[in-house]
Design a protein around this motif. Sequence first.
Motif, PDB file in Angstrom:
ATOM      1  N   THR A 196     -92.924-106.609  45.355  1.00 10.57           N
ATOM      2  CA  THR A 196     -93.182-107.661  46.322  1.00 10.57           C
ATOM      3  C   THR A 196     -94.471-108.379  45.932  1.00 10.57           C
ATOM      4  N   LYS A 201     -97.107-108.642  47.704  1.00 12.38           N
ATOM      5  CA  LYS A 201     -98.238-107.795  48.098  1.00 12.38           C
ATOM      6  C   LYS A 201     -98.500-106.721  47.049  1.00 12.38           C
ATOM      7  N   GLN A 202     -97.426-106.097  46.562  1.00 11.59           N
ATOM      8  CA  GLN A 202     -97.593-105.075  45.529  1.00 11.59           C
ATOM      9  C   GLN A 202     -98.147-105.672  44.243  1.00 11.59           C
ATOM     10  N   ASP A 252     -93.482-112.358  51.260  1.00  8.15           N
ATOM     11  CA  ASP A 252     -93.515-111.195  52.147  1.00  8.15           C
ATOM     12  C   ASP A 252     -94.765-111.145  53.026  1.00  8.15           C
ATOM     13  N   PHE A 253     -95.605-112.169  52.969  1.00  7.22           N
ATOM     14  CA  PHE A 253     -96.691-112.303  53.938  1.00  7.22           C
ATOM     15  C   PHE A 253     -96.140-113.032  55.171  1.00  7.22           C
ATOM     16  N   THR A 254     -96.380-112.490  56.341  1.00  9.54           N
ATOM     17  CA  THR A 254     -95.913-113.151  57.560  1.00  9.54           C
ATOM     18  C   THR A 254     -96.755-114.390  57.845  1.00  9.54           C
ATOM     19  N   GLU A 283    -100.079-113.330  59.176  1.00  9.34           N
ATOM     20  CA  GLU A 283    -100.974-112.825  58.134  1.00  9.34           C
ATOM     21  C   GLU A 283    -101.586-113.972  57.340  1.00  9.34           C
ATOM     22  N   GLN A 294    -104.630-107.301  53.562  1.00  9.51           N
ATOM     23  CA  GLN A 294    -103.319-107.289  54.211  1.00  9.51           C
ATOM     24  C   GLN A 294    -102.339-106.440  53.414  1.00  9.51           C
ATOM     25  N   ALA A 295    -102.373-106.576  52.089  1.00  8.36           N
ATOM     26  CA  ALA A 295    -101.442-105.827  51.243  1.00  8.36           C
ATOM     27  C   ALA A 295    -101.715-104.330  51.318  1.00  8.36           C
ATOM     28  N   ALA A 347    -103.084-102.693  53.765  1.00 10.72           N
ATOM     29  CA  ALA A 347    -102.724-102.209  55.094  1.00 10.72           C
ATOM     30  C   ALA A 347    -101.218-102.001  55.224  1.00 10.72           C
ATOM     31  N   ALA A 348    -100.453-102.771  54.460  1.00 19.34           N
ATOM     32  CA  ALA A 348     -98.991-102.697  54.544  1.00 19.34           C
ATOM     33  C   ALA A 348     -98.388-101.698  53.570  1.00 19.34           C
ATOM     34  N   GLU A 353     -96.820 -98.642  51.817  1.00 21.35           N
ATOM     35  CA  GLU A 353     -96.082 -97.465  52.263  1.00 21.35           C
ATOM     36  C   GLU A 353     -96.769 -96.197  51.756  1.00 21.35           C
TER      37      GLU A 353
END
Length: 522
Positions: A15, A17-18, A65-67, A70, A132-133, A135-136, A138
């Motif tokens: 993603t 973020k990753q 994938d950022f809302t 966010e 943000q990344a 915090a999200a 997994e």
Amino acid sequence: MESFHSTRSTESHLTSKQAILKGIADDGGLFVNDSLAGHYIDASALAGKSYADIARTVLHALLPDFTGQELDGCIAGAYGDAFDDPRIAPVHRVAAADGTHRAHHYILELFHGPTCAFKDIALQILPRFMAQAAAAAEPADPSAGKRIMILTATSGDTGKAALAGFADCPGTAITVFYPEGKVSDIQRLQMATQPGGNVRVCAVRGNFDDVQTAVKHIFTDQPLADRLGTEAHTLLSSANSINIGRLVPQVAYYFSAYAQLLETNAVAAGIPVDFIVPTGNFGNVLAGYYARLMGLPVGKLVVASDRNNVLYDFLTTGIYNRNRAFYATSSPSMDILVSSNLERMLYYVSGGDTALICRLMDDLDRTGSFSISPSLLAEIREIFSCGWADENDVTSAIASCWESYRYVIDPHTACGYHVMMQSQGNSPERPQILLSTASPYKFPRTVLNALDSIRGSVPGEAGALAAPGKNGLSDFQYMDILSSVSGTVPPAQLRSLDSAPVRFNDTVDIADMAGYVEQAAG
């Protein structure tokens, strides 16, 4: 959900973020998204919108994938009081007093952020992306629960902008390497005086390409990564434009510049505009290429180089060859012989040919050069044009811009100004926007000496420029004289460096950089 993969392989998908947290792919490639052309943005609908609104539109497309919430938080935090102009990246018309000369030339001012360089526009928001990344992440994600250490090589401006963005940012640390003696004194002081409990700065004996190559090797050193992860609970990531999170925010200012021309009726919707871009690592101009793929009406992206004109030679001949003399010039942020982001452009123009990219990058790593086919070069030249400026050209450009328009430019922008003046006959009616990448007060000695070449052309300036013993003055005294001559005010964050305490004086060899990183992480 759209995914990112390496320029050298499509086997592993992440993603956005990753990809931002990881920085660079395991195989040494750079992260790309194959859906750029599918994210069309109607530039005509952006006229009159704020920079934040335009950035939101662009980033929503590029970081899927950022809302929205966010992104709103990241944008609000990045583009606020830290910039001294509410437009963030204002467009300035370059014209003589009667308005008849250079009527189609504009300057996009990208130096209104906290470190007075274009890198601020991306590096004020990247730490927020990373927060943000992280915090999200997994629980199974390698980054979960780890501190992120930003590792950055800088040729001058990236280092300070990254330090300013990440200083005391929770859950992060930052280590910046720069080539010893090959940045301006103001740039060095900006880094060496940086406050913050999580920052480290170190000079390296070598040039920028040496430093950048070593940083790339550190990122792909798996035993080091394992030690950092288990012993220091630290994950390395990058703030250079090899990081997709550093690159994509720069796309917004291309759309913003076009929107400003629409708003002032300087261009009609759909009419193409040329962008002249001073660049060394190819990131700044690559952002313009991304904008073009997303529908921005771009005529030509003009690559402006300094004496280290490896990009000019490549765009002219199709042969990229770093085996050449390295020159320390007055535009140190462009003193680069290995332009990392060129790899991303080659990926897209070749239609995503990862095998080709692997071959080209392997050739570059083994022999210091690679070549592309005439047909691929022809495709590239449909989009990109090029030019370069030697040191005499830079001096003349700074003097000419001041003499003609009473506008002061720094030596990097001067490379672009020279190229813009050389290329003006190609499409004389097409608007041209020159990206101004840094405040002239970051290089006051170079700028004032250039103005000194036209001493006496402006009433009252001769005395200041011809001050006895001027060559023995400090950069800060040069700032004051430049202010007096030009009627402009030095940015406070630069002028105050004169009294700021120096915190970092470390210097290492290339071979010792990995050890320095491990020590900083401990």
